[in-house]
Design a protein around this motif. Structure first.
Motif, mmCIF file in Angstrom:
data_model
loop_
_atom_site.group_PDB
_atom_site.id
_atom_site.type_symbol
_atom_site.label_atom_id
_atom_site.label_comp_id
_atom_site.label_asym_id
_atom_site.label_seq_id
_atom_site.Cartn_x
_atom_site.Cartn_y
_atom_site.Cartn_z
ATOM 1 N N PRO A 120 -37.432 45.738 -5.192
ATOM 2 C CA PRO A 120 -37.736 46.000 -3.781
ATOM 3 C C PRO A 120 -36.480 46.488 -3.050
ATOM 4 N N ASN A 121 -36.688 47.440 -2.118
ATOM 5 C CA ASN A 121 -35.578 48.001 -1.348
ATOM 6 C C ASN A 121 -35.274 47.229 -0.076
ATOM 7 N N ASN A 122 -36.244 46.445 0.373
ATOM 8 C CA ASN A 122 -36.035 45.692 1.617
ATOM 9 C C ASN A 122 -36.991 44.503 1.654
ATOM 10 N N GLN A 123 -36.929 43.749 2.747
ATOM 11 C CA GLN A 123 -37.754 42.544 2.899
ATOM 12 C C GLN A 123 -39.245 42.882 2.898
ATOM 13 N N ALA A 124 -39.622 43.982 3.530
ATOM 14 C CA ALA A 124 -41.038 44.372 3.582
ATOM 15 C C ALA A 124 -41.559 44.659 2.172
ATOM 16 N N GLU A 125 -40.777 45.376 1.370
ATOM 17 C CA GLU A 125 -41.201 45.656 -0.012
ATOM 18 C C GLU A 125 -41.226 44.388 -0.846
ATOM 19 N N GLN A 126 -40.295 43.492 -0.597
ATOM 20 C CA GLN A 126 -40.276 42.220 -1.341
ATOM 21 C C GLN A 126 -41.559 41.436 -1.054
ATOM 22 N N TYR A 127 -41.947 41.370 0.231
ATOM 23 C CA TYR A 127 -43.185 40.687 0.608
ATOM 24 C C TYR A 127 -44.386 41.395 -0.031
ATOM 25 N N ALA A 128 -44.404 42.731 0.060
ATOM 26 C CA ALA A 128 -45.516 43.509 -0.504
ATOM 27 C C ALA A 128 -45.623 43.271 -2.006
#
Length: 185
Positions: A120-128
């Motif tokens: 993941p590149n950021n927190q949003a991608e990590q959550y996704a």
């Protein structure tokens, strides 16, 4: 072939359900008619009974063949091909599930696996990715469970299905006795 009112209602209903099963209305009607017919039917008989074009019947036969739902028969002295359901109702249900798995579940699992391999590149991608992992794991579990069910004989599967409600009641009773609550509660 003459359809009674009840047979006609079933054929029309299967046509409407066709899109929910993964094929169009005409194919649903054709398959329902073949299921209800004691004798194999020719393309002309399908066309005349359902009031659909021969071309529509030909396309429907190709689609039903691709799903492995029909078998082709020949009559001695007759050059026409006749069609009937391929196998039992249980076998039909298994074929539909297998085809839907190939067309819907497998591509989704493949996409999820590809997405989960990337960092993941950021927190949003990590959550996704966490949500996609949950979907992946659920689909994997369903696929494995369905595979186990497909290996059962129709008799054992029928028994298991009848036991289903009893097992649910037993699990609810266990949860009440142990004080555990299920996520649905």
């Amino acid at each position: 072939m003459e359809l009674t009112e009840k047979m006609q209602a079933f054929v029309m209903h299967c046509g409407e359900m066709g899109s929910r099963w993964g094929f169009n209305r005409t194919i649903g009607q054709m398959y329902a008619l073949l299921l209800l017919s004691e004798q194999p039917l020719s393309a002309n008989e399908l066309s005349q009974t359902l009031h659909i074009s021969r071309g529509n019947v030909s396309m429907g036969i190709k689609e039903l063949n691709s799903w492995q739902l029909i078998a082709t028969k020949h009559k001695p002295g007759d050059r026409k091909e006749y069609y009937q359901p391929a196998g039992t109702i249980w076998q039909m249900a298994n074929r539909v599930f297998e085809q839907r798995q190939k067309r819907e579940i497998d591509p989704t699992l493949s996409l999820l696996r590809d997405n989960l391999l990337d960092e993941p590149n950021n927190q949003a991608e990590q959550y996704a990715q966490q949500r996609m992992l949950e979907i992946h794991d659920l689909l994997e579990m369903i696929t494995q469970w369905a595979g186990e069910l497909q290996r059962l004989s129709p008799e054992k599967l029928s028994t298991l299905m009848k036991l289903g409600a009893g097992v649910t009641k037993m699990l609810d009773m266990r949860d009440k006795l142990t004080g555990k609550s299920t996520p649905e509660s």
